[in-house]
Motif scaffolding. Structure first.
Motif, short mmCIF file in Angstrom:
data_model
loop_
_atom_site.label_atom_id
_atom_site.label_comp_id
_atom_site.label_asym_id
_atom_site.label_seq_id
_atom_site.Cartn_x
_atom_site.Cartn_y
_atom_site.Cartn_z
N VAL A 378 104.25 8.22 55.62
CA VAL A 378 104.77 7.22 56.57
C VAL A 378 106.01 6.52 56.00
CG1 VAL A 378 104.09 5.41 58.21
CG2 VAL A 378 102.34 6.86 57.21
N PRO A 379 107.09 7.27 55.75
CA PRO A 379 108.26 6.69 55.07
C PRO A 379 109.21 5.96 56.02
CG PRO A 379 108.64 9.00 55.47
CD PRO A 379 107.26 8.71 56.02
N ILE A 380 108.71 5.00 56.74
CA ILE A 380 109.52 4.27 57.71
C ILE A 380 110.66 3.51 57.01
CG2 ILE A 380 108.02 2.22 57.60
CD1 ILE A 380 108.47 1.93 60.66
N HIS A 381 111.82 3.47 57.66
CA HIS A 381 113.00 2.76 57.15
C HIS A 381 113.47 3.31 55.81
CE1 HIS A 381 111.70 0.21 60.32
NE2 HIS A 381 110.94 -0.59 59.62
N SER A 382 113.29 4.59 55.56
CA SER A 382 113.74 5.19 54.30
C SER A 382 114.43 6.51 54.59
CB SER A 382 112.56 5.40 53.35
OG SER A 382 111.86 6.60 53.67
N SER A 383 115.05 7.07 53.54
CA SER A 383 115.78 8.33 53.70
C SER A 383 114.85 9.51 53.96
CB SER A 383 116.63 8.59 52.45
OG SER A 383 115.79 8.68 51.29
N GLU A 384 113.54 9.35 53.72
CA GLU A 384 112.59 10.42 54.01
C GLU A 384 112.17 10.46 55.47
OE1 GLU A 384 109.25 11.02 51.29
OE2 GLU A 384 110.13 9.49 50.00
N GLU A 385 112.48 9.42 56.22
CA GLU A 385 112.05 9.39 57.61
C GLU A 385 112.87 10.39 58.43
OE1 GLU A 385 110.76 5.96 60.77
OE2 GLU A 385 112.67 5.67 59.75
N PRO A 386 112.20 11.24 59.22
CA PRO A 386 112.94 12.19 60.05
C PRO A 386 113.66 11.49 61.20
CG PRO A 386 110.60 12.30 60.55
CD PRO A 386 110.75 11.36 59.38
N ASP A 387 114.52 12.23 61.88
CA ASP A 387 115.27 11.67 62.99
C ASP A 387 114.39 11.56 64.24
OD1 ASP A 387 117.35 11.78 61.25
OD2 ASP A 387 118.57 13.19 62.40
N ALA A 388 114.61 10.50 64.99
CA ALA A 388 114.03 10.38 66.32
C ALA A 388 115.08 10.76 67.35
CB ALA A 388 113.54 8.94 66.56
N LEU A 389 114.63 11.25 68.50
CA LEU A 389 115.51 11.58 69.62
C LEU A 389 115.25 10.59 70.76
CD1 LEU A 389 114.94 15.47 69.70
CD2 LEU A 389 116.67 14.20 68.42
N LEU A 390 116.31 10.18 71.42
CA LEU A 390 116.17 9.26 72.54
C LEU A 390 115.74 10.04 73.79
CD1 LEU A 390 116.50 6.41 73.72
CD2 LEU A 390 118.89 7.00 74.21
#
Length: 538
Positions: A378-390
């Protein structure tokens, strides 16, 4: 003194000797072995959460003067409040994570073109116990999200310590730092976190000024709330009522709640998910309906003991779906399910509304950034977090089908804001935090996006600074939807300032330079003078 009483006292003294002289150091030794097994120094050294922006501050200031660059709009008067994590300790015995640590409320009071800054720890029972001990006492999120068997060992050790009185015993729904969000309801302020009861903050008036010192209490609304609450209630702009959903990761139970006039008027179990949903962080309301997402990020504590080594995991076989109920849902009413064609996770929704079709039927239209995968730590707000799509979704209420699931933008935007006077009604503009250009570490700027015409409008760049959420504050007596301000608390290295942006033109109006660094954080609320006048009076 009777012989029996002497025996009892001797036994009690012996138990105390066993507990504190023998058991306490034994458990401490086991905890150290668990920490060694997780190789905490190495893990934390390589973690984004060890960067200066995430590191805590320890100075609590009161009405510290702010230097204003530019000009604060004459009609902007009120109190900006932002919640966030801020450990009381520089040293940690846990895997670092954005969700670790005590809560801190950052307050910027704006009045007559001037501003002051105050910051106070949120004094939950957990914070007070750890402050007195001078160290972490309870399990942290970072250990549960990736700590494996050693983390499960630490969980068991914590339960033993609480059972034997070595550390204060806290119930599951009170063992929280209340760090996620802060919101106003019916003359009260609540610090919110979806793993616990809401924490009602004490407010009082001192020398004509509102004082929020971080003290308060967890509330269950007269015994009506018996499981975790929410981080993000949807607030009806007309009534002030809160609509929310919550999930209990231990039982899988999902509840629907309505808070009205300070009373919990609805608390209904909708379903029990097995395995539990990891997070039910946000939701939607429309004129007649309430909608919650059933997400692919799941939770099973048993997975800590398996190869996965984390309680959280993304299930690619679980397609994301939306549950639709009437806002006046009654116990036993069915949930209408609308299943999308992909797995997905949503942290934050934008808006949703109803639209009539030419055939007389009704569609529900929803907007949100969606992740189609998510790491187990759960790497929220970090460089490990994947991209989200709108995404834009269209649900046909008559056929039960998702008739549109359209990617509007592939750039990584998250933590959206919009004019919440339009909650549940057609709204044109959303303000999207740019995580993609920041490498996932907070936000580098904000994009004004046109939801109706499905296009970018204008971008505001934060430069070297990073922000958490561009909060929309409507002007008093505003006429146009975008007639208001965006406010965000930005930080870079050892400097921080509050930025005020014209939401219509996307031009900067003022920077409010704060006298100390403010750690990265996200969710905020704005209290106008009318709301401020109701605080401290209940």
């Amino acid at each position: 003194m009777s012989t029996l009483l002497i025996v009892i006292l001797c036994l009690a003294a012996f138990y105390g000797l066993i507990r504190f002289v023998l058991l306490k150091p034994l458990l401490a030794n086991f905890r150290q072995k668990a920490n060694d097994a997780m190789d905490l120094p190495s893990y934390n050294q390589g973690s984004d959460y060890s960067k200066i922006g995430y590191c805590p501050i320890h100075n609590e200031l009161t009405d510290s003067a702010i230097t204003v660059e530019g000009e604060i709009p004459a009609d902007l008067s009120g109190l900006y409040l932002r919640n966030g994590t801020n450990s009381p300790f520089d040293r940690t015995d846990s895997r670092r994570h954005m969700f670790n640590g005590a809560g801190m409320i950052h307050q910027v009071r704006i009045e007559n073109g001037q501003a002051t800054y105050t910051n106070k720890y949120t004094q939950t029972p957990r914070y007070l116990a750890e402050k007195e001990a001078g160290k972490e006492l309870y399990i942290e999120f970072g250990d549960v999200a990736g700590g494996g068997k050693p983390a499960m060992g630490k969980i068991m050790l914590s339960l033993i310590e609480q059972k034997t009185g070595i550390v204060p015993k806290l119930s599951n729904i009170e063992n929280s730092a209340a760090t996620t969000a802060i919101q106003y309801h019916n003359g009260e302020l609540y610090a919110l976190q979806e793993t616990s009861l809401p924490f009602k903050l004490n407010t009082r008036v001192e020398n004509g000024k509102l004082a929020i010192d971080g003290s308060g209490e967890f509330v269950d609304f007269g015994g009506k709330l018996n499981q975790p609450f929410t981080a993000h209630p949807k607030i009806d702009p007309t009534t002030g009522d809160w609509t929310s959903y919550s999930t209990d990761v231990q039982t899988g139970s999902i509840h629907y709640d309505i808070l009205s006039g300070g009373e919990l008027t609805k608390h209904q179990e909708l379903m029990v998910a097995k395995p539990a949903m990891g997070f039910l962080h946000d939701c939607y309301i429309t004129e007649n309906f309430s909608i919650f997402p059933d997400l692919s990020l799941r939770f099973d504590a048993g997975e800590l003991m398996k190869d996965r080594g984390t309680g959280f995991y993304f299930d690619p076989e679980h397609k994301m779906r939306f549950g639709v109920i009437k806002r006046d849902h009654q116990q036993g009413d069915k949930i209408a399910w609308f299943t999308t064609d992909k797995p997905g996770h949503i942290w934050h929704t934008i808006n949703g509304w109803e639209e009539k079709r030419d055939d007389g039927g009704t569609d529900v239209v929803l907007f949100a950034p969606v992740f189609h995968s998510y790491p187990d730590n759960v790497p929220i707000h970090s460089s490990e977090e994947p991209d989200a799509l709108l995404y834009k979704f269209r649900l046909n209420l008559e056929s039960g089908e998702v008739t549109e699931q359209k990617v509007l933008d592939k750039h990584f935007y998250e933590r959206p804001s919009f004019n919440t006077n339009y909650i549940g009604k057609p709204s044109q503009f959303a303000y999207l935090l740019d995580e993609g250009s920041a490498g996932g570490i907070m936000g580098k700027g904000v994009m004004k996006y046109d939801l109706i015409n499905e296009k970018d409008v204008k971008y505001f760049d934060y430069g070297d600074y990073r922000g958490g959420e561009a909060l929309f504050v409507a002007k008093a007596n505003s006429q146009a939807e975008d007639d208001g301000y965006l406010i965000d608390l930005l930080s870079h290295e050892d400097k921080s300032y509050l930025v005020i942006i014209d939401a219509s033109t996307m031009e900067e109006l003022a920077k409010l330079h704060i006298s100390q660094r403010v750690p990265y954080g996200v969710h905020a609320c704005w209290l106008d003078e009318n709301k401020i006048s109701t605080l401290g009076t209940n």
